[in-house]
Design an enzyme around this catalytic site. Structure first.
Site, PDB file in Angstrom:
ATOM      1  N   SER A   7       0.865  -1.182   0.000  1.00  0.00           N
ATOM      2  CA  SER A   7       0.000   0.000   0.000  1.00  0.00           C
ATOM      3  C   SER A   7       0.897   1.226   0.000  1.00  0.00           C
ATOM      4  O   SER A   7       2.082   1.145   0.327  1.00  0.00           O
ATOM      5  CB  SER A   7      -0.948  -0.004   1.197  1.00  0.00           C
ATOM      6  OG  SER A   7      -0.233  -0.137   2.419  1.00  0.00           O
ATOM      7  N   GLU A   9       1.233   5.685   0.713  1.00  0.00           N
ATOM      8  CA  GLU A   9       0.707   6.934   1.259  1.00  0.00           C
ATOM      9  C   GLU A   9       1.112   8.093   0.356  1.00  0.00           C
ATOM     10  O   GLU A   9       2.263   8.203  -0.067  1.00  0.00           O
ATOM     11  CB  GLU A   9       1.238   7.189   2.667  1.00  0.00           C
ATOM     12  CG  GLU A   9       0.727   8.507   3.260  1.00  0.00           C
ATOM     13  CD  GLU A   9       1.312   8.811   4.619  1.00  0.00           C
ATOM     14  OE1 GLU A   9       0.862   8.174   5.589  1.00  0.00           O
ATOM     15  OE2 GLU A   9       2.234   9.655   4.708  1.00  0.00           O
ATOM     16  N   ALA A 117     -11.426  13.756  22.179  1.00  0.00           N
ATOM     17  CA  ALA A 117     -10.263  13.982  23.034  1.00  0.00           C
ATOM     18  C   ALA A 117      -9.034  13.219  22.556  1.00  0.00           C
ATOM     19  O   ALA A 117      -7.900  13.641  22.798  1.00  0.00           O
ATOM     20  CB  ALA A 117     -10.587  13.587  24.475  1.00  0.00           C
ATOM     21  N   ALA A 146       4.838   9.836  24.499  1.00  0.00           N
ATOM     22  CA  ALA A 146       4.589   8.629  25.293  1.00  0.00           C
ATOM     23  C   ALA A 146       5.640   8.479  26.391  1.00  0.00           C
ATOM     24  O   ALA A 146       6.802   8.884  26.226  1.00  0.00           O
ATOM     25  CB  ALA A 146       4.596   7.400  24.400  1.00  0.00           C
TER      26      ALA A 146
END
Length: 289
Positions: A7, A9, A117, A146
């Site tokens: 695939s 992008e 959110a 993170a």
């Protein structure tokens, strides 16, 4: 070894020159019969309308399965779901659901007062419509916001529990980075067959290097040395093709069935890597006027 599912992008054009480059990219890669192609949003949702136009045009003119990026940035829930409904009305059945990057100048993401959110809320709402196959983002190395890799894995699991059908990872430079991530996801109970590695053929090492550092991707020192030597000999493209093909081949040997290429609307290296992996064109398509 069979050829992988692939695939691509793309990003929506902002100028006439960029439009020609996008259509040339699609024209060159469409004959490889990708499972789907995706079209991004700009930071802060700045290309929302351009994304919609690119998605619908690519689907119509090239008969490709197009996934539209949709984010939580700078829009209410109602506005975001209106965009989703407009995609469904146009026959788009694939959404890449993301929290999204904050608008330029804002350090961190701040939800719209009436918006979603985070991505899990968006995924839940999209799943309830029943209209879409939902793809999400994943991070083989810690996202800059993170706490650590374990937090990223936990968040990915939450997105699957919210209704995500598959995940596409941020790019990385060594196969082992993805394979360690896949092992950790498996230990967390995530179906790793649904995680597709994101691959970026390197058109410009200095630009990709800066982008990698900004997104938290590890930059191996050996790549700095290799591209410095290749630049002296004018062999950067040859090196890029070799590095990317070797990494993809390692992933396929380890049982990875699908690859998602970040083309940056520059198709040649992506095409060459796909050829090297055994993905060959089926039909030549006419250019879009």
């Amino acid at each position: 070894m069979p050829a992988p599912t692939i695939s691509f992008e793309f990003f929506p054009p902002k100028t006439l020159e960029a439009s020609f480059r996008l259509w040339e990219t699609v024209r060159m890669l469409a004959p490889l019969k990708p499972d789907f192609v995706s079209v991004t949003y700009g930071a802060g949702g700045t290309t929302r309308q351009l994304t919609h136009e690119a998605v619908t045009t690519i689907g119509r003119e090239f008969d490709l399965n197009v996934a539209a990026h949709l984010t939580c940035v700078d829009a209410s829930r109602a506005e975001t779901l209106d965009i989703a409904r407009s995609y469904a009305a146009a026959g788009v059945t694939e959404i890449v659901a993301l929290r999204g990057d904050p608008p330029k100048g804002q350090g961190r993401f701040t939800p719209h007062p009436e918006g979603f959110a985070h991505s899990a809320e968006l995924i839940t709402a999209l799943k309830e419509t029943g209209d879409f196959n939902i793809r999400v983002g994943a991070y083989p190395e810690p996202h800059p916001e993170a706490a650590d890799s374990a937090a990223d894995i936990a968040w990915l699991k939450r997105k699957f529990e919210a209704g995500a059908d598959s995940a596409i990872t941020q790019f990385f430079f060594e196969a082992e980075t993805f394979l360690r991530f896949r092992d950790a996801a498996d230990e967390a109970g995530i179906d790793t067959r649904k995680i597709v590695p994101g691959i970026i053929p390197i058109e410009n090492w200095s630009g990709i290097r800066r982008f990698a550092l900004a997104t938290g991707a590890t930059v191996p020192s050996w790549m700095d040395d290799a591209f410095a030597k290749a630049a002296r000999d004018g062999r950067e493209d040859l090196l890029s093709t070799a590095i990317c093909t070797e990494m993809c081949d390692k992933l396929l040997i380890e049982g990875v069935p699908a690859l998602h290429f970040y083309t940056l609307n520059r198709p040649t290296l992506t095409r060459d890597v796909c050829y090297a992996l055994g993905v060959k064109p089926e039909v030549a398509l006419q250019n879009v006027a």
